[in-house]
Motif scaffolding. Structure first.
Motif, PDB file in Angstrom:
ATOM      1  N   PRO A  84       0.818  -1.227   0.000  1.00 41.12           N
ATOM      2  CA  PRO A  84       0.000   0.000   0.000  1.00 41.12           C
ATOM      3  C   PRO A  84       0.847   1.271   0.000  1.00 41.12           C
ATOM      4  CG  PRO A  84      -0.856  -1.560   1.595  1.00 41.12           C
ATOM      5  CD  PRO A  84       0.455  -2.113   1.099  1.00 41.12           C
ATOM      6  N   LEU A  85       1.983   1.236   0.667  1.00 44.13           N
ATOM      7  CA  LEU A  85       2.873   2.396   0.700  1.00 44.13           C
ATOM      8  C   LEU A  85       3.420   2.687  -0.695  1.00 44.13           C
ATOM      9  CD1 LEU A  85       4.456   4.573   2.233  1.00 44.13           C
ATOM     10  CD2 LEU A  85       6.189   2.852   2.702  1.00 44.13           C
ATOM     11  N   ILE A  86       3.798   1.652  -1.423  1.00 44.00           N
ATOM     12  CA  ILE A  86       4.351   1.825  -2.765  1.00 44.00           C
ATOM     13  C   ILE A  86       3.283   2.310  -3.740  1.00 44.00           C
ATOM     14  CG2 ILE A  86       5.357   0.585  -4.729  1.00 44.00           C
ATOM     15  CD1 ILE A  86       6.798  -1.177  -2.606  1.00 44.00           C
ATOM     16  N   ARG A  87       2.084   1.748  -3.640  1.00 45.29           N
ATOM     17  CA  ARG A  87       1.014   2.105  -4.573  1.00 45.29           C
ATOM     18  C   ARG A  87       0.511   3.532  -4.387  1.00 45.29           C
ATOM     19  NH1 ARG A  87      -2.391  -3.449  -4.385  1.00 45.29           N
ATOM     20  NH2 ARG A  87      -1.059  -4.605  -5.817  1.00 45.29           N
ATOM     21  N   ASP A  88       0.360   3.949  -3.128  1.00 42.90           N
ATOM     22  CA  ASP A  88      -0.195   5.277  -2.842  1.00 42.90           C
ATOM     23  C   ASP A  88       0.395   5.759  -1.523  1.00 42.90           C
ATOM     24  OD1 ASP A  88      -1.689   7.592  -2.534  1.00 42.90           O
ATOM     25  OD2 ASP A  88      -3.572   6.549  -2.121  1.00 42.90           O
ATOM     26  N   ASN A  89       1.617   6.311  -1.585  1.00 45.46           N
ATOM     27  CA  ASN A  89       2.302   6.650  -0.339  1.00 45.46           C
ATOM     28  C   ASN A  89       1.567   7.700   0.483  1.00 45.46           C
ATOM     29  OD1 ASN A  89       3.006   8.653  -2.124  1.00 45.46           O
ATOM     30  ND2 ASN A  89       5.160   8.604  -1.660  1.00 45.46           N
ATOM     31  N   LEU A  90       1.025   8.740  -0.135  1.00 50.30           N
ATOM     32  CA  LEU A  90       0.303   9.761   0.628  1.00 50.30           C
ATOM     33  C   LEU A  90      -0.994   9.212   1.208  1.00 50.30           C
ATOM     34  CD1 LEU A  90       0.877  12.952  -1.545  1.00 50.30           C
ATOM     35  CD2 LEU A  90       2.046  12.260   0.544  1.00 50.30           C
ATOM     36  N   GLY A  91      -1.688   8.400   0.444  1.00 46.37           N
ATOM     37  CA  GLY A  91      -2.912   7.763   0.936  1.00 46.37           C
ATOM     38  C   GLY A  91      -2.628   6.827   2.097  1.00 46.37           C
ATOM     39  N   PHE A  92      -1.522   6.103   2.007  1.00 49.05           N
ATOM     40  CA  PHE A  92      -1.125   5.201   3.082  1.00 49.05           C
ATOM     41  C   PHE A  92      -0.833   5.975   4.360  1.00 49.05           C
ATOM     42  CE2 PHE A  92       2.309   3.084   5.451  1.00 49.05           C
ATOM     43  CZ  PHE A  92       1.639   1.914   5.811  1.00 49.05           C
TER      44      PHE A  92
ATOM     45  N   LEU B 297       9.104  -0.865   8.176  1.00 44.47           N
ATOM     46  CA  LEU B 297       9.122  -0.999   6.724  1.00 44.47           C
ATOM     47  C   LEU B 297      10.002  -2.152   6.268  1.00 44.47           C
ATOM     48  CD1 LEU B 297       9.282   2.759   5.732  1.00 44.47           C
ATOM     49  CD2 LEU B 297       7.304   1.247   5.689  1.00 44.47           C
ATOM     50  N   GLN B 298      11.019  -2.453   7.042  1.00 48.64           N
ATOM     51  CA  GLN B 298      11.884  -3.590   6.769  1.00 48.64           C
ATOM     52  C   GLN B 298      12.356  -4.125   8.109  1.00 48.64           C
ATOM     53  OE1 GLN B 298      14.807  -1.739   4.265  1.00 48.64           O
ATOM     54  NE2 GLN B 298      16.188  -1.359   5.949  1.00 48.64           N
ATOM     55  N   PRO B 299      12.666  -5.391   8.198  1.00 46.13           N
ATOM     56  CA  PRO B 299      13.073  -5.958   9.485  1.00 46.13           C
ATOM     57  C   PRO B 299      14.223  -5.173  10.122  1.00 46.13           C
ATOM     58  CG  PRO B 299      12.758  -7.688   7.872  1.00 46.13           C
ATOM     59  CD  PRO B 299      12.652  -6.382   7.136  1.00 46.13           C
ATOM     60  N   GLY B 300      14.053  -4.869  11.402  1.00 46.81           N
ATOM     61  CA  GLY B 300      15.095  -4.175  12.137  1.00 46.81           C
ATOM     62  C   GLY B 300      15.096  -2.672  11.983  1.00 46.81           C
ATOM     63  N   THR B 301      14.157  -2.113  11.218  1.00 44.54           N
ATOM     64  CA  THR B 301      14.111  -0.676  10.994  1.00 44.54           C
ATOM     65  C   THR B 301      12.750  -0.139  11.416  1.00 44.54           C
ATOM     66  OG1 THR B 301      15.605  -0.871   9.124  1.00 44.54           O
ATOM     67  CG2 THR B 301      14.362   1.158   9.281  1.00 44.54           C
ATOM     68  N   ARG B 302      12.760   0.669  12.462  1.00 44.07           N
ATOM     69  CA  ARG B 302      11.525   1.289  12.931  1.00 44.07           C
ATOM     70  C   ARG B 302      11.397   2.674  12.318  1.00 44.07           C
ATOM     71  NH1 ARG B 302      12.661   1.062  19.104  1.00 44.07           N
ATOM     72  NH2 ARG B 302      11.747   3.097  18.785  1.00 44.07           N
ATOM     73  N   THR B 303      10.189   3.019  11.905  1.00 41.58           N
ATOM     74  CA  THR B 303       9.904   4.333  11.354  1.00 41.58           C
ATOM     75  C   THR B 303       8.753   4.928  12.140  1.00 41.58           C
ATOM     76  OG1 THR B 303      10.607   3.647   9.150  1.00 41.58           O
ATOM     77  CG2 THR B 303       9.200   5.597   9.273  1.00 41.58           C
ATOM     78  N   VAL B 304       8.905   6.151  12.581  1.00 37.55           N
ATOM     79  CA  VAL B 304       7.846   6.838  13.306  1.00 37.55           C
ATOM     80  C   VAL B 304       7.240   7.891  12.388  1.00 37.55           C
ATOM     81  CG1 VAL B 304       7.271   8.258  15.313  1.00 37.55           C
ATOM     82  CG2 VAL B 304       8.990   6.442  15.511  1.00 37.55           C
ATOM     83  N   ILE B 305       5.931   7.808  12.209  1.00 33.23           N
ATOM     84  CA  ILE B 305       5.198   8.762  11.391  1.00 33.23           C
ATOM     85  C   ILE B 305       4.540   9.752  12.348  1.00 33.23           C
ATOM     86  CG2 ILE B 305       3.378   9.070   9.662  1.00 33.23           C
ATOM     87  CD1 ILE B 305       5.692   7.317   8.680  1.00 33.23           C
TER      88      ILE B 305
END
Length: 83
Positions: free
Chosen positions: A3-11, A27-35
């Motif tokens: 879903p992030l790849i298809r529509d990043n802003l919508g996601f 988004l990938q193992p071992g990598t945390r992302t805070v939105i």
């Protein structure tokens, strides 16, 4: 990830609707992302904490592609470009 790849802003918008203004995703193992999507938190991050924050690989790669700007720069370089 799809879903992030298809529509990043919508996601990103769906995260706020479904989980609130502060969401941690992997988004990938071992990598945390805070939105962060709360205006007051964003202001604190950009003004008070920016010398100490890393924006992550996405913005690092964007800086390599688009050039170093206030949007792509992190840490002290971000502060310097803001002024």
């Amino acid at each position: 990830m799809i879903p992030l790849i298809r529509d990043n802003l919508g996601f990103i918008a769906s995260l706020r609707r479904n989980y609130g203004p502060l969401v941690e995703i992997i988004l990938q193992p071992g990598t945390r992302t805070v939105i962060v999507q709360d205006p007051q938190l964003i202001q604190i991050m950009l003004k008070d904490l920016s010398p100490h924050l890393a924006k992550g690989r996405f913005f690092e790669k964007m800086g390599q592609l688009l050039g170093d700007s206030v949007v792509t720069a992190a840490g002290r370089a971000h502060c310097d470009k803001r002024h």
